[in-house]
Write a protein that holds these residues in place. Sequence first.
Motif, PDB file in Angstrom:
ATOM      1  N   GLN A 352       0.828  -1.199   0.000  1.00 19.83           N
ATOM      2  CA  GLN A 352       0.000   0.000   0.000  1.00 19.83           C
ATOM      3  C   GLN A 352       0.868   1.257   0.000  1.00 19.83           C
ATOM      4  OE1 GLN A 352      -3.247  -0.179  -0.594  1.00 19.83           O
ATOM      5  NE2 GLN A 352      -2.915  -2.399  -0.643  1.00 19.83           N
ATOM      6  N   MET A 353       1.987   1.207   0.687  1.00 25.60           N
ATOM      7  CA  MET A 353       2.932   2.340   0.670  1.00 25.60           C
ATOM      8  C   MET A 353       3.443   2.569  -0.752  1.00 25.60           C
ATOM      9  SD  MET A 353       3.450   3.452   3.932  1.00 25.60           S
ATOM     10  CE  MET A 353       5.111   3.810   4.485  1.00 25.60           C
ATOM     11  N   ARG A 354       3.789   1.480  -1.399  1.00 28.86           N
ATOM     12  CA  ARG A 354       4.263   1.582  -2.781  1.00 28.86           C
ATOM     13  C   ARG A 354       3.197   2.176  -3.683  1.00 28.86           C
ATOM     14  NH1 ARG A 354       2.183  -0.474  -7.758  1.00 28.86           N
ATOM     15  NH2 ARG A 354       3.929  -0.597  -9.245  1.00 28.86           N
ATOM     16  N   ASN A 355       1.948   1.717  -3.556  1.00 32.49           N
ATOM     17  CA  ASN A 355       0.866   2.211  -4.398  1.00 32.49           C
ATOM     18  C   ASN A 355       0.605   3.694  -4.181  1.00 32.49           C
ATOM     19  OD1 ASN A 355       0.520  -0.322  -5.500  1.00 32.49           O
ATOM     20  ND2 ASN A 355      -1.217  -0.873  -4.203  1.00 32.49           N
ATOM     21  N   ALA A 356       0.711   4.152  -2.931  1.00 30.65           N
ATOM     22  CA  ALA A 356       0.517   5.567  -2.635  1.00 30.65           C
ATOM     23  C   ALA A 356       1.580   6.416  -3.333  1.00 30.65           C
ATOM     24  CB  ALA A 356       0.563   5.795  -1.125  1.00 30.65           C
ATOM     25  N   GLN A 357       2.798   5.937  -3.339  1.00 28.87           N
ATOM     26  CA  GLN A 357       3.885   6.659  -4.003  1.00 28.87           C
ATOM     27  C   GLN A 357       3.660   6.732  -5.516  1.00 28.87           C
ATOM     28  OE1 GLN A 357       7.046   4.097  -2.545  1.00 28.87           O
ATOM     29  NE2 GLN A 357       7.847   5.755  -1.273  1.00 28.87           N
ATOM     30  N   VAL A 358       3.330   5.595  -6.109  1.00 34.83           N
ATOM     31  CA  VAL A 358       3.146   5.544  -7.560  1.00 34.83           C
ATOM     32  C   VAL A 358       1.978   6.423  -7.987  1.00 34.83           C
ATOM     33  CG1 VAL A 358       2.556   4.031  -9.488  1.00 34.83           C
ATOM     34  CG2 VAL A 358       4.240   3.293  -7.786  1.00 34.83           C
ATOM     35  N   LYS A 359       0.920   6.433  -7.189  1.00 44.18           N
ATOM     36  CA  LYS A 359      -0.232   7.278  -7.501  1.00 44.18           C
ATOM     37  C   LYS A 359       0.173   8.744  -7.567  1.00 44.18           C
ATOM     38  CE  LYS A 359      -4.953   8.359  -5.959  1.00 44.18           C
ATOM     39  NZ  LYS A 359      -6.012   8.048  -4.967  1.00 44.18           N
ATOM     40  N   GLU A 360       1.023   9.171  -6.643  1.00 46.70           N
ATOM     41  CA  GLU A 360       1.419  10.576  -6.616  1.00 46.70           C
ATOM     42  C   GLU A 360       2.380  10.946  -7.730  1.00 46.70           C
ATOM     43  OE1 GLU A 360       0.139  13.154  -4.963  1.00 46.70           O
ATOM     44  OE2 GLU A 360      -1.328  11.609  -4.437  1.00 46.70           O
ATOM     45  N   ILE A 361       3.245  10.034  -8.132  1.00 54.44           N
ATOM     46  CA  ILE A 361       4.147  10.404  -9.223  1.00 54.44           C
ATOM     47  C   ILE A 361       3.392  10.451 -10.556  1.00 54.44           C
ATOM     48  CG2 ILE A 361       5.039   8.146  -9.946  1.00 54.44           C
ATOM     49  CD1 ILE A 361       7.858   9.568  -9.926  1.00 54.44           C
ATOM     50  N   LYS A 362       2.345   9.643 -10.690  1.00 52.06           N
ATOM     51  CA  LYS A 362       1.505   9.737 -11.891  1.00 52.06           C
ATOM     52  C   LYS A 362       0.803  11.096 -11.918  1.00 52.06           C
ATOM     53  CE  LYS A 362       0.632   4.793 -12.586  1.00 52.06           C
ATOM     54  NZ  LYS A 362      -0.396   3.710 -12.549  1.00 52.06           N
TER      55      LYS A 362
END
Length: 436
Positions: A352-362
């Motif tokens: 979930q931490m990884r997904n939060a990061q990827v969402k923000e860079i998109k």
Amino acid sequence: MTCTGMNMKSSSTVFREKIQFGKVERCINMGRRPVRFILSTLFIATIFSIFLLYSPNPLYLISKQGLEQQASSPMQGHKSHQKRESCDLSKGHWVRETRGSFFYTNSSCATIPESKNCFKQGRMDMDFLNWRWKPDQCDLPPFNAKTFLQIVQGKTMAFIGDSVGRNHMESLLCLLSQEEIPEDIYKDSEDRFRTWYFRRSNFTLKVLWTKFLIAGEERMINGTGSSIFDLQLDKVDDGWAKHLPGVDYAIVSAGHWFFRVMYLHEGDNVVGCVYCNEPNVTNRNVDFALQMSFRATFNYINGCKNCSGLVTLLRTFTPAHFENGAWNTRGYCNRTGPFNETEIDLTSSEWQMRNAQVKEIKRARKFGGNQGKRFEVVDVTRAMLMRPDGHPGEHWGNKWKSGYNDCVHWCMPGPVDTWSEIFMAVLRKEAGLSSL
């Protein structure tokens, strides 16, 4: 031999025949212009060869095609361009590969920190080194220090994040030092901000340390840290932000400091908290706080007026692997081999931490693209979920806290070096050299 026949031969053949047979003289008298052209061409080629040989910076003359050829490996040879374009480096598995020699050792790299120098600190097993990350759709080329330094020649690169981000930088430093020994040109009083310079490549490598990326202060109780933090969701940490102008590549990461009691602020208002369980404060998950931190960071980068040409790369969250306890309750990590794909949990808090990061860079890429800002992802989370064997564990030179194990950072050499292999593949693609 006719004069026409001579014109069809190479210049080296012409002069060899002149020496051996003496037949060329007649043709020179009959056709001086072709010979003058040949001599002129030889003269220009000789001067250019001397220039290449003695140029102080011959790397600037290497073309993209040259970099492609130099960085290619047998693993790439039979992959089609179309397949390389669609390859997702983050999805794959670890395959056994016994290496005759490692990228570096604690004798060939003088900058391995004591706490990551697992063999020096008593680790005996070595099989954890004999694994290679294999993406499902392609092969990941091994790290090539010479090509990496050619790509970043004349540039400045900064690793912005906590001690795990520094762990990545230290691994890259060792990988690059096998090609060129860097100079240690700056260290602050706490050894948190560090700068290395590769003189031959005119490349500067920095680490800019920050706990949360955003501004955060620990609450003090009777002069002692409480491990309770107040975070400002709308303000980045000026400690790293003031160094951003002049940076060409920023590798941003964070995560492990967020597993604490935190009060989240916007301006003067408390808008939530993590692990505080107060009735009048909105309870938030750790990944929410992390996501807001990256949102503020990428917003700042997109708004930076003095950051022309900056390429921002997100290195995704890397998990800890404590078993039978946490870091402060005798948890340990003593495995000697990787997990397979069925043994990892993609519903975990780490994912979930990884997904939060990827969402923000998109999101950042969407808003920053019109301003010429570039954003890329070095996605290592899935690969590192499978590597519980890569941490120092008890082998970190613990002199202060008896019984504590380090299952957060990574041994050097070790799986951490794969981060730079993925990083280099992303960097090559961003530079327009190739893709996987």
